[in-house]
Design a protein around this motif. Structure first.
Motif, PDB file in Angstrom:
ATOM      1  N   UNK A  92      16.158 -24.892  -8.197  1.00  0.00           N
ATOM      2  CA  UNK A  92      15.999 -25.098  -6.746  1.00  0.00           C
ATOM      3  C   UNK A  92      15.940 -26.594  -6.430  1.00  0.00           C
ATOM      4  N   UNK A  93      15.297 -27.358  -7.323  1.00  0.00           N
ATOM      5  CA  UNK A  93      15.178 -28.798  -7.114  1.00  0.00           C
ATOM      6  C   UNK A  93      16.536 -29.482  -7.187  1.00  0.00           C
ATOM      7  N   UNK A  94      17.353 -29.117  -8.169  1.00  0.00           N
ATOM      8  CA  UNK A  94      18.653 -29.770  -8.331  1.00  0.00           C
ATOM      9  C   UNK A  94      19.565 -29.515  -7.136  1.00  0.00           C
ATOM     10  N   UNK A  95      19.335 -28.424  -6.432  1.00  0.00           N
ATOM     11  CA  UNK A  95      20.139 -28.122  -5.242  1.00  0.00           C
ATOM     12  C   UNK A  95      19.751 -29.010  -4.055  1.00  0.00           C
ATOM     13  N   UNK A 135      20.231 -31.443 -16.411  1.00  0.00           N
ATOM     14  CA  UNK A 135      21.107 -31.448 -15.243  1.00  0.00           C
ATOM     15  C   UNK A 135      21.465 -32.875 -14.833  1.00  0.00           C
ATOM     16  N   UNK A 136      20.465 -33.766 -14.787  1.00  0.00           N
ATOM     17  CA  UNK A 136      20.685 -35.132 -14.314  1.00  0.00           C
ATOM     18  C   UNK A 136      21.070 -36.101 -15.435  1.00  0.00           C
ATOM     19  N   UNK A 137      21.084 -35.622 -16.668  1.00  0.00           N
ATOM     20  CA  UNK A 137      21.371 -36.474 -17.835  1.00  0.00           C
ATOM     21  C   UNK A 137      20.404 -37.652 -17.906  1.00  0.00           C
ATOM     22  N   UNK A 138      19.134 -37.341 -17.700  1.00  0.00           N
ATOM     23  CA  UNK A 138      18.061 -38.327 -17.830  1.00  0.00           C
ATOM     24  C   UNK A 138      17.146 -37.855 -18.965  1.00  0.00           C
ATOM     25  N   UNK A 139      16.884 -38.673 -19.970  1.00  0.00           N
ATOM     26  CA  UNK A 139      16.026 -38.224 -21.072  1.00  0.00           C
ATOM     27  C   UNK A 139      14.600 -37.935 -20.601  1.00  0.00           C
ATOM     28  N   UNK A 140      13.932 -37.047 -21.315  1.00  0.00           N
ATOM     29  CA  UNK A 140      12.527 -36.759 -21.037  1.00  0.00           C
ATOM     30  C   UNK A 140      11.712 -36.944 -22.303  1.00  0.00           C
ATOM     31  N   UNK A 141      10.432 -37.227 -22.129  1.00  0.00           N
ATOM     32  CA  UNK A 141       9.534 -37.460 -23.262  1.00  0.00           C
ATOM     33  C   UNK A 141       8.204 -36.770 -22.984  1.00  0.00           C
TER      34      UNK A 141
END
Length: 217
Positions: A92-95, A135-141
């Motif tokens: 829902x957020x990515x939309x 989805x955003x191609x941002x790494x997470x840690x």
């Protein structure tokens, strides 16, 4: 397939039978109060955060209201062992959220204390964050921030006790010159977010933006 027939997935609000990967039916979906915040513009979260720490951008998906569907959704995520709810909320957020050409460098979710993690069995923010990360191609840690003390849920504390909490979080590794997107489930007083944000800012020349699933201000 047999289990789906015997125990079909139901809307958490009206109890209608729905698709296995759905959370609510189409009719109840229209009752969810999305914020429609602009990530780059002023909003209640940004105004509150600016009083507590330097913040870049802020966003919330839904409004957390008493006796509302949004409250049921958050409780489904946190307390009813339905981790898949995090993936649905992330979709829902990515939309609705567009970072444009100003994507953060790293996504970090608010951690649980190891004891709390064992009790719950999962961190309600991990799948949410991982879905957004992909989805955003941002790494997470998930390891960058450590919660130092075991405590009751924020919802069970009175306001004064929340304000008295000292150094509840710490940074586990050096990080400098990064724009960190800090992710939490519900924004209320902003004290949890503020504690972590200052740790991130003080450890190096870092910037902080905020993304929460729900806002209660």
């Amino acid at each position: 397939m047999i289990l789906d027939l015997l125990f079909p997935n139901r809307c958490i609000h009206c109890n209608r039978i729905i698709e296995p990967d759905f959370l609510v039916c189409n009719l109840c979906f229209n009752q969810i109060h999305f914020t429609h915040y602009d990530y780059f513009e002023s909003n209640p979260i940004k105004e509150k955060c600016n009083l507590l720490f330097p913040v870049e951008n802020t966003y919330a998906l839904i409004r957390f209201e008493e006796e509302s569907l949004s409250r049921k959704i958050i409780h489904e995520l946190k307390y009813r062992s339905r981790e898949i709810t995090g993936k649905i909320l992330a979709e829902w957020t990515t939309e609705r959220l567009d970072f444009k050409n100003q994507r953060p460098d790293l996504m970090v979710s608010v951690p649980l204390h190891p004891r709390k993690l064992r009790e719950r069995g999962y961190n309600q923010l991990h799948l949410f964050t991982e879905t957004l990360s992909k989805f955003y191609s941002i790494p997470c840690d998930h390891q960058l921030i450590k919660r130092n003390h075991y405590s009751k849920a924020q919802a069970l504390k009175d306001k004064q006790h929340r304000l008295e909490t000292v150094n509840p979080f710490s940074i586990t590794q050096p990080i400098t010159g990064k724009h960190i997107l800090l992710i939490d489930d519900v924004f209320t007083t902003g004290n949890t977010i503020s504690s972590i944000a200052w740790e991130i800012i003080n450890v190096g020349d870092n910037k902080v933006s905020i993304l929460v699933i729900a806002v209660d201000v």
